[in-house]
Design a protein around this motif. Structure first.
Motif, PDB file in Angstrom:
ATOM      1  N   ASN A 109      38.199 -37.847   5.743  1.00  0.00           N
ATOM      2  CA  ASN A 109      37.972 -37.382   7.108  1.00  0.00           C
ATOM      3  C   ASN A 109      38.205 -38.537   8.084  1.00  0.00           C
ATOM      4  OD1 ASN A 109      36.892 -36.546   9.584  1.00  0.00           O
ATOM      5  ND2 ASN A 109      35.282 -35.341   8.624  1.00  0.00           N
ATOM      6  N   PRO A 110      39.226 -38.465   8.941  1.00  0.00           N
ATOM      7  CA  PRO A 110      39.526 -39.591   9.854  1.00  0.00           C
ATOM      8  C   PRO A 110      38.406 -39.860  10.848  1.00  0.00           C
ATOM      9  CG  PRO A 110      40.829 -37.649  10.419  1.00  0.00           C
ATOM     10  CD  PRO A 110      40.167 -37.350   9.112  1.00  0.00           C
ATOM     11  N   ILE A 111      37.640 -38.835  11.209  1.00  0.00           N
ATOM     12  CA  ILE A 111      36.542 -39.043  12.154  1.00  0.00           C
ATOM     13  C   ILE A 111      35.456 -39.922  11.525  1.00  0.00           C
ATOM     14  CG2 ILE A 111      34.686 -37.906  13.449  1.00  0.00           C
ATOM     15  CD1 ILE A 111      36.512 -35.517  13.804  1.00  0.00           C
ATOM     16  N   LEU A 112      35.136 -39.650  10.267  1.00  0.00           N
ATOM     17  CA  LEU A 112      34.129 -40.467   9.588  1.00  0.00           C
ATOM     18  C   LEU A 112      34.643 -41.885   9.364  1.00  0.00           C
ATOM     19  CD1 LEU A 112      32.603 -37.994   6.965  1.00  0.00           C
ATOM     20  CD2 LEU A 112      31.534 -38.910   9.036  1.00  0.00           C
ATOM     21  N   VAL A 113      35.919 -42.026   9.085  1.00  0.00           N
ATOM     22  CA  VAL A 113      36.502 -43.366   8.942  1.00  0.00           C
ATOM     23  C   VAL A 113      36.351 -44.141  10.239  1.00  0.00           C
ATOM     24  CG1 VAL A 113      38.635 -44.662   8.563  1.00  0.00           C
ATOM     25  CG2 VAL A 113      38.125 -42.666   7.152  1.00  0.00           C
TER      26      VAL A 113
END
Length: 259
Positions: free
Chosen positions: A191-195
């Motif tokens: 998940n790019p948001i969590l990254v």
């Protein structure tokens, strides 16, 4: 006893407690990073999964973990108390401001600490809570031939809902069955948001430690012209650069691997 209580209720006492808890948390960061570097091992998650299992099932480590949680809470609460007290002591801003030698990080420790506290809640919810108390984490079975040191890995589905882990031997094979936290890490960092959340948190950690590590030694009175440069060097390069960078690389690398 009343004198001791009075000392720790003072601003100086609170700073001493923040310094001690902060240095303990710094020590934890070193250990935690060393363990998490197992994520980069090319062994199908064996090293990291065994490490995660050890952390959550070895009683002395579990005791230290509760001390860690207590230090996080105490550190955050005392930081809040000192911030509120300082604002009450100077409720009106100066009409004119002068240039100050204080760094940006020292002026924004409250903001940085708040970001980190929120991150800790998210981080523990993503991994620790799901690992310990849910069935959202699968299992792996590792069979290692002790003669050839060859290892095979397969998914494992326990029949007992209460199953946690096992280590047995069958002939020349050592069989280890543990939760597959590495797969959960890979899933989370898809998940790019969590990254992005993790990277922002590590940037905040870098600035927080840039001031906090050195400040802890000053609060404890450990200031010396010979040793202070060493403290500043360690605080800058180890705690403000290497450790945050090491933690930040994990979500970035796993995100790129998932693409």
């Amino acid at each position: 006893m009343s004198q001791i209580k009075q000392t720790f209720n003072s601003s100086l006492g609170k700073k001493l407690i923040m310094a001690l808890t902060g240095l303990f948390l710094c020590t934890f960061l070193i250990v935690h990073l060393a363990g998490n570097l197992q994520l980069f091992s090319d062994n199908d998650g064996y090293a990291f999964n065994v490490y995660a299992n050890f952390l959550t099932h070895f009683p002395p480590i579990e005791v230290i973990a509760y001390v860690l949680y207590a230090c996080i809470v105490i550190h955050a609460l005392y930081a809040l108390v000192l911030t509120v007290r300082n604002r009450k002591a100077r409720p009106v801003k100066y009409a004119a401001t002068t240039k100050s030698p204080t760094s940006w990080s020292s002026q924004n420790m409250g903001l940085l600490g708040s970001i980190l506290l929120l991150f800790i809640v998210v981080h523990m919810g993503d991994f620790w809570y799901k690992y310990k108390y849910t069935h959202n984490v699968g299992y792996k079975e590792y069979r290692t031939d002790v003669l050839s040191n060859q290892r095979t890995v397969t998914d494992f589905q326990p029949q007992d809902p209460a199953f946690e882990h096992s280590a047995t031997t069958e002939g020349n094979y050592e069989i280890v069955r543990v939760k597959d936290l590495r797969a959960k890490v890979a899933e989370t960092f898809h998940n790019p948001i969590l990254v992005l959340v993790y990277v922002i948190a590590m940037v905040s950690l870098a600035f927080h430690l840039l001031h906090g590590f050195q400040s802890a030694f000053r609060s404890l009175g450990w200031v010396h012209r010979k040793y202070t440069p060493i403290v500043e060097f360690i605080g800058t390069w180890l705690f403000a650069v290497i450790i945050p960078l090491g933690f930040a690389l994990m979500p970035i690398v796993y995100f790129l691997m998932n693409k």
